[in-house]
Design an enzyme around this catalytic site. Structure first.
Site, PDB file in Angstrom:
ATOM      1  N   ASP A  14       0.810  -1.120   0.117  1.00  0.00           N
ATOM      2  CA  ASP A  14      -0.233  -0.004   0.007  1.00  0.00           C
ATOM      3  C   ASP A  14       0.869   1.329  -0.077  1.00  0.00           C
ATOM      4  OD1 ASP A  14      -2.209   1.528  -0.077  1.00  0.00           O
ATOM      5  OD2 ASP A  14      -3.272   0.590   1.632  1.00  0.00           O
ATOM      6  N   ASP A  26     -10.929   2.224  -2.974  1.00  0.00           N
ATOM      7  CA  ASP A  26     -11.167   1.830  -1.697  1.00  0.00           C
ATOM      8  C   ASP A  26     -12.894   1.696  -1.686  1.00  0.00           C
ATOM      9  OD1 ASP A  26      -8.685   1.446  -0.604  1.00  0.00           O
ATOM     10  OD2 ASP A  26      -8.510   3.608   0.130  1.00  0.00           O
TER      11      ASP A  26
END
Length: 705
Positions: A453, A523
């Site tokens: 990430d 997301d």
């Protein structure tokens, strides 16, 4: 041979199965673009070659179609190359020096050599042709052949010149966090249209690709010219239209706040900019680019696994017992890969602390990660884990020990985003630290998957201990170092799959996908929102690379309620993942989910490796549909259709949906529908969609009889 040079006409031609790309050397020695489109004879382009003038204010119109535009002399368009010499001169004059054609691994590469007429600089323009894909990879290498530094103020990968069209319609994507990959199109007018990122990575606000058509191309028909840039940092694509109806699209590393000092004897290579042409619409463009990823770009690791990620179930409240309970439920669903997300390391009990301290939290895992990994493996699943190696919390042991490891200006405060700062990856000690802890994590544990990430854009772009006159190299050095880290980890741990994730749908491009097995497009896991995100993603990137999660019945993003079937169908159009808190699911819900996972596994080869067709003819009725076509493994053909209804209105029944990509002379059976249907009827008459109400969906598995 797909690459030819006519020494009499001084014309280069690049041929693919269905296109021609032609340029030549005109009477001024300028490398001039001539043609790009359906196949033609190179000699027929000869009348197009030559310098042109309109007035003293437009004295070099041929430079508006320059193959690789350098800034100097009578050039006022977006440059591909701009330099500053050691003596302060900022003018560049490139002369054609020669060419070379090479063959390797079934590919042909053309290299054009240009040299400055006075200073010791060489530019090598590189064209690699993929005939069966109708694609050309372009890049440039700049060589300093002298004894003084040369500053590259702007060095782009390529410039693509469009033909004269009735309109020049630009198609691209835009977005934001939770709303990435939203399709847009606009007619180009005189001037520049700029697509770019200045945030340090590819960015979810735009993505580095373009498509241009004459205003009438559709999913299934029409001429489309397109390109996609393989770069994971700051990038820029400029579509510039002149008063003389010429359009040129230039792309590469963003020159904003960016320079590169090219030392004597050194070279600078630009990222690849792949381009192509199709005559049968945006769908053909996408399938061509998908094949390019399967055959050229992406690591070949077979089918991607059904995964479970525990983030939305536990967030930072991670402990071994809860994770093992989730793993037990996930395994009963048929999950193949269990991934633990943020919160397993350091003092990472929230997003304010611990990032950068990559040691297992002994309170949460008193026996280390091995206990959980042993449990997961015993349940028949592989184990994966989340990391964010490029960032650090100020409240961490790493930052307290090495505050100068982050990008910063000494006289300015250090802006925190998500309570984080960004590590300076170009520092050898930072790069060594990341490689060391990642090698220890992967070397000491049975880990098969890494979710990498990056939740922080770059601010205060200052590099500690780097020369002051070379501070603007930061943006490029970060990406080069990132690629080197991933390349080394992939070589040391070839069994580990990597997912790229950055603040949702950022850092997704052909540069990163040379290392990453899959990508996280957003997301936002709302099943309905994901349809538009996933559609925009599919214009360039393959479903196989797109991780899609099934989450809760009531979306945390929009508070929208959707059924398990709808959520699964939405996620099954890519690489299926599950991110819900399974401890809250009833036995009936778990059983329904397990059946849907089995259905996905049956059609997974079609979704992940088949040809994708976006069926948009019923969008005006609120229907999104996508179809995948491939082989059944026994010489026959197989297909799967997903259709989604937003909301039924006025009691209307839906028109029939026309399928694509089938053999018109073959017969097909459709699960759930009686009879045998010819490919011709399915594509011309279509099938009825029994979708009703709000947020209804279906999946049809179609097999050749």
């Amino acid at each position: 041979m797909n690459i030819h040079f006519d020494p009499v006409l001084r014309i280069f031609s690049i041929s693919t199965d269905h296109s021609s790309y032609v340029f030549g050397i005109n009477d001024k020695g300028i490398l001039q673009h001539l043609y790009w489109g359906d196949p033609v004879a190179a000699a027929d382009c000869a009348p197009l070659l030559g310098s042109r003038s309109h007035s003293s204010f437009d004295a070099a119109l041929d430079r508006e179609a320059e193959e690789y535009a350098y800034w100097g002399g009578l050039s006022y368009m977006e440059p591909s190359l701009k330099v500053r010499w050691h003596d302060g001169v900022r003018d560049l004059r490139l002369d054609y020096e020669g060419y070379a054609i090479e063959q390797q691994d079934g590919r042909e590469t053309l290299t054009i050599m240009l040299k400055d007429e006075y200073y010791p600089l060489q530019a090598r323009l590189i064209y690699t042709v993929f005939p069966g894909l109708d694609l050309i990879e372009r890049s440039a290498v700049i060589d300093n052949c002298g004894s003084q530094d040369i500053v590259l103020e702007n060095v782009q990968s390529a410039a693509w010149t469009m033909p004269v069209l009735p309109r020049h319609r630009l198609t691209h994507v835009t977005g934001k966090w939770s709303g990435e990959f939203q399709l847009r199109n606009t007619d180009l007018s005189e001037g520049k249209t700029v697509l770019e990122s200045r945030r340090g990575f590819t960015d979810g606000h735009a993505n580095p690709w373009f498509a241009i058509d004459g205003g009438n191309a559709s999913e299934q028909s029409g001429q489309v010219w397109f390109g996609a840039l393989a770069w994971s940092g700051n990038w820029k694509i400029v579509a510039e239209k002149t008063a003389f109806e010429l359009v040129r699209v230039t792309g590469g590393i963003n020159d904003f706040d960016s320079e590169w000092t090219l030392q004597p004897g050194h070279s600078f290579a630009t990222p690849t900019f792949v381009g192509g042409y199709v005559s049968d619409g945006f769908g053909a463009m996408s399938r061509m680019l998908h094949r390019y990823q399967y055959e050229v770009v992406a690591p070949d690791r077979g089918l991607r696994k059904v995964l479970y990620n525990s983030w939305e179930a536990t967030y930072f409240d991670v402990n071994v017992q809860d994770q093992m309970e989730l793993a037990e439920r996930a395994s009963r669903l048929g999950v193949e890969l269990f991934v633990i997300d943020d919160g397993w390391f350091g003092q990472r009990n929230h997003d304010h602390a611990g990032l950068g301290d990559w040691t297992v939290n002994s309170d949460k895992f008193p026996n280390g990660l091995g206990e959980l990994i042993h449990k997961v493996r015993g349940l028949g699943m592989e184990f994966g884990i989340w990391v964010e190696p490029e960032a650090v919390n100020p409240d961490s042991d790493l930052y307290r020990s090495h505050p100068d490891w982050v990008y910063h200006f000494p006289t300015r405060s250090r802006t925190e985003l998500r309570n984080q700062l960004v590590l300076n990856l170009s520092m050898p000690e930072v790069k060594s630290y990341i490689l060391s802890f990642m090698s220890e994590l992967l070397g000491q544990h049975d880990i098969s998957f890494i979710k990498w990430d990056m939740n922080r854009t770059i601010t205060e772009p200052g590099m500690h201990n780097h020369p002051l006159n070379r501070q603007k190299e930061l943006w490029t050095r970060h990406v080069h170092s990132l690629y080197e880290i991933w390349a080394e980890l992939r070589e040391k741990f070839p069994h580990v799959a990597f997912e790229t994730c950055a603040g949702g749908g950022s850092r997704i491009d052909f540069g990163m996908l040379r290392y990453a097995d899959q990508a996280w497009p957003s997301d936002n896991t709302d099943a309905f929102d994901r349809l538009s995100i996933q559609e925009g993603f599919s214009y360039v990137y393959t479903p196989k690379l797109m991780t899609c999660w099934v989450t809760e019945e009531i979306s945390g993003m929009n508070k929208r309620a959707t059924s398990i079937a709808y959520r699964f169908h939405s996620a099954m159009t890519g690489t299926l993942g599950i991110g819900a808190n399974l401890n809250h699911w009833s036995k009936d819900q778990l059983a329904e989910a397990a059946a849907l996972v089995d259905q996905y596994k049956a059609i997974r080869p079609l979704v992940q490796e088949g040809r994708q067709y976006r069926l948009g003819m019923l969008k005006h009725k609120g229907v999104e549909a996508v179809q995948y076509v491939g082989s059944d493994g026994n010489g026959g053909e197989e297909s799967v259709l997903f259709a989604f209804l937003h909301s039924q209105k006025l009691g209307d029944r839906l028109p029939r949906l026309l399928l694509q990509g089938l053999n018109p002379d073959k017969g097909y059976r459709i699960d759930g529908i009686d009879g045998v249907h010819s490919g011709q009827s399915l594509m011309r008459i279509g099938i009825e969609l029994p979708l009703r109400g709000d947020f209804d969906s279906l999946m049809y598995h179609i097999r050749e009889q």
